[in-house]
Design an enzyme around this catalytic site. Structure first.
Site, PDB file in Angstrom:
ATOM      1  N   ARG A 177     -13.266  -5.221  -5.688  1.00 43.90           N
ATOM      2  CA  ARG A 177     -13.981  -4.781  -6.877  1.00 43.90           C
ATOM      3  C   ARG A 177     -13.484  -5.567  -8.087  1.00 43.90           C
ATOM      4  O   ARG A 177     -12.275  -5.783  -8.259  1.00 43.90           O
ATOM      5  CB  ARG A 177     -13.749  -3.283  -7.141  1.00 43.90           C
ATOM      6  CG  ARG A 177     -14.568  -2.364  -6.249  1.00 43.90           C
ATOM      7  CD  ARG A 177     -16.070  -2.459  -6.557  1.00 43.90           C
ATOM      8  NE  ARG A 177     -16.879  -1.584  -5.738  1.00 43.90           N
ATOM      9  CZ  ARG A 177     -17.450  -1.934  -4.575  1.00 43.90           C
ATOM     10  NH1 ARG A 177     -17.275  -3.138  -4.077  1.00 43.90           N
ATOM     11  NH2 ARG A 177     -18.213  -1.084  -3.929  1.00 43.90           N
ATOM     12  N   ASP A 184       0.875  -1.177   0.000  1.00 44.95           N
ATOM     13  CA  ASP A 184       0.000   0.000   0.000  1.00 44.95           C
ATOM     14  C   ASP A 184       0.909   1.222   0.000  1.00 44.95           C
ATOM     15  O   ASP A 184       1.592   1.490   0.995  1.00 44.95           O
ATOM     16  CB  ASP A 184      -0.909  -0.004   1.242  1.00 44.95           C
ATOM     17  CG  ASP A 184      -1.990   1.065   1.139  1.00 44.95           C
ATOM     18  OD1 ASP A 184      -1.682   2.156   0.641  1.00 44.95           O
ATOM     19  OD2 ASP A 184      -3.128   0.790   1.543  1.00 44.95           O
ATOM     20  N   HIS A 213     -21.262 -10.936  -4.803  1.00 42.93           N
ATOM     21  CA  HIS A 213     -20.993  -9.661  -4.111  1.00 42.93           C
ATOM     22  C   HIS A 213     -21.634  -9.652  -2.713  1.00 42.93           C
ATOM     23  O   HIS A 213     -22.497  -8.836  -2.413  1.00 42.93           O
ATOM     24  CB  HIS A 213     -21.504  -8.474  -4.942  1.00 42.93           C
ATOM     25  CG  HIS A 213     -20.850  -7.165  -4.557  1.00 42.93           C
ATOM     26  ND1 HIS A 213     -20.613  -6.157  -5.465  1.00 42.93           N
ATOM     27  CD2 HIS A 213     -20.386  -6.703  -3.363  1.00 42.93           C
ATOM     28  CE1 HIS A 213     -20.049  -5.126  -4.836  1.00 42.93           C
ATOM     29  NE2 HIS A 213     -19.900  -5.441  -3.563  1.00 42.93           N
ATOM     30  N   ASP A 235     -15.765 -12.633  -5.364  1.00 45.34           N
ATOM     31  CA  ASP A 235     -17.059 -12.155  -4.877  1.00 45.34           C
ATOM     32  C   ASP A 235     -17.579 -10.995  -5.734  1.00 45.34           C
ATOM     33  O   ASP A 235     -18.752 -10.651  -5.656  1.00 45.34           O
ATOM     34  CB  ASP A 235     -16.877 -11.689  -3.420  1.00 45.34           C
ATOM     35  CG  ASP A 235     -18.171 -11.264  -2.758  1.00 45.34           C
ATOM     36  OD1 ASP A 235     -19.136 -12.050  -2.795  1.00 45.34           O
ATOM     37  OD2 ASP A 235     -18.230 -10.146  -2.201  1.00 45.34           O
ATOM     38  N   GLU A 268     -21.840  -6.507 -12.963  1.00 43.54           N
ATOM     39  CA  GLU A 268     -22.645  -7.359 -12.067  1.00 43.54           C
ATOM     40  C   GLU A 268     -24.124  -7.224 -12.399  1.00 43.54           C
ATOM     41  O   GLU A 268     -24.588  -6.098 -12.570  1.00 43.54           O
ATOM     42  CB  GLU A 268     -22.382  -6.966 -10.604  1.00 43.54           C
ATOM     43  CG  GLU A 268     -20.938  -7.199 -10.220  1.00 43.54           C
ATOM     44  CD  GLU A 268     -20.602  -6.838  -8.758  1.00 43.54           C
ATOM     45  OE1 GLU A 268     -21.474  -6.315  -8.042  1.00 43.54           O
ATOM     46  OE2 GLU A 268     -19.454  -7.082  -8.350  1.00 43.54           O
TER      47      GLU A 268
HETATM   48  C1  MLT Z   1     -19.194  -1.683  -0.342  1.00 40.88           C
HETATM   49  O1  MLT Z   1     -18.541  -1.053  -1.158  1.00 40.88           O
HETATM   50  O2  MLT Z   1     -19.615  -1.137   0.684  1.00 40.88           O
HETATM   51  C2  MLT Z   1     -19.496  -3.123  -0.567  1.00 40.88           C
HETATM   52  O3  MLT Z   1     -18.942  -3.602  -1.724  1.00 40.88           O
HETATM   53  C3  MLT Z   1     -20.935  -3.457  -0.454  1.00 40.88           C
HETATM   54  C4  MLT Z   1     -21.838  -2.853  -1.463  1.00 40.88           C
HETATM   55  O4  MLT Z   1     -21.480  -2.619  -2.599  1.00 40.88           O
HETATM   56  O5  MLT Z   1     -22.966  -2.569  -1.107  1.00 40.88           O
END
Ligand code: MLT
Length: 316
Positions: A232, A171, A279, A256, A261
């Site tokens: 993501r 990071d 997700h 995930d 999507e």
């Molecule tokens: C987020 O970014 O908070 C999570 O991926 C969950 C969502 O997209 O609602």
């Protein structure tokens, strides 16, 4: 009276919180088409969304009364923040409210992909008793490479340490000293790719991180690496990953999130060494309650001009 449109599903606790506010009226309308959203958005002061609603420049242009967009959750890649800023609209999210859920989902997938949980379950339901087919690998003693060492990355590190893993993280915004204080070695991306047995992604999508896991990065990874993505889909070149899973360069992946999507036509879907969930990173009851209540309170405070928390832009 302030009018709020909630255009994605929101946890009941958040709606109850809004119900208690005398100066707030809301309409819950999940699943609007873009045309429907454009038609009704001019009458609202606030817009609460999750990941379903695309708040693009068209929506922001039509939203002539809009003051605040509140994301119940963390990721804001469905909001054109620059366009919002230009139109004086505050964009806020709820960082932290669903981090534990996402870290736990990461661990769940890491364990499941290493122990073949999904195919073993399917095999047993098909009437088989194929114990020798599903010999797994342990997390203990393996090196975990965390890309993105913010809230979620750190929660994953804490949990992975309890499994006896060695942790390294990449990071550019985190110092080696911070990593050290958490028992994590901060390294450059090349070192992480070359040394990690399991790589997990916990960074936002930016121009620098988009498709950072591409054919070139995969070629620099350890043989038989496992990749986990609960962040993501756009962080990964999915075609390159699918190829690497097919030729065994990447041993397995647990995914995930997807570049689009639901992931219709996605080359990763259906590969025997890829484990999928739709997700669900933030989908715990606790996280949904937390994000819903937090965004309801933040939105009301911002509309009243009392307090602006977790804003991601500074509108002109
Ligand atoms: C987020 O970014 O908070 C999570 O991926 C969950 C969502 O997209 O609602």
């Amino acid at each position: 009276m302030y009018h709020i449109l909630i255009s994605d599903k929101l946890g009941k606790a958040g709606l109850e919180r809004l119900d208690q506010m005398d100066d707030i009226q809301y309409d819950l309308k999940p699943g609007l088409s873009k045309a429907e959203l454009l038609e009704i958005i001019p009458s609202y002061d606030g817009l609460i969304i999750r990941s379903g609603t695309q708040v693009d420049a068209d929506v922001l242009t039509a939203a002539t009364n809009l003051k605040v967009v509140g994301r119940a959750g963390m990721g804001v890649d469905n909001i054109d923040i620059e366009a919002a800023t230009m139109r004086g609209v505050i964009v806020m999210n709820t960082p932290g409210a669903n981090s534990i859920a996402t870290a736990e989902q990461t661990m769940a997938l890491m364990l499941a992909v290493n122990r073949h949980t999904a195919p073993a379950h399917a095999s047993l339901l098909a009437g088989e008793w194929a114990r020798s087919q599903f010999v797994g690998t342990e997390l203990y003693g393996k090196t975990l490479g965390i890309i993105g060492f913010g809230r979620i990355g750190r929660l994953v590190a804490e949990r992975a340490k309890a499994f006896g893993m060695e942790i390294m993280a990449f990071d550019p915004y985190v110092s080696p000293e911070t990593g050290q204080s958490l028992g994590v070695t901060m390294v450059d991306l090349d070192s992480l790719l070359a040394q990690a047995d399991i790589i997990t992604l916990h960074t936002a999508v930016t121009p620098e991180t988009t498709r950072m896991i591409n054919a070139d990065a995969i070629a620099r990874m350890k043989e038989s690496v496992i990749l986990i993505n609960v962040a993501r889909g756009k962080l990964v070149d999915e075609a390159a990953l699918a190829e690497a899973l097919q030729n065994g360069r990447v041993r397995a992946a647990a995914i995930d999130v997807y570049s689009s999507e639901p992931p219709t036509g996605n080359p990763l879907i259906g590969l025997p060494n890829a484990l999928h969930t739709p997700h669900l990173g933030a989908s715990s009851k606790e996280a949904q309650r937390n994000v819903a209540v937090q965004i309801a309170e933040q939105m009301a405070d911002a509309l009243r001009g009392d307090d602006v928390r977790n804003a991601l832009n500074t509108p002109f």
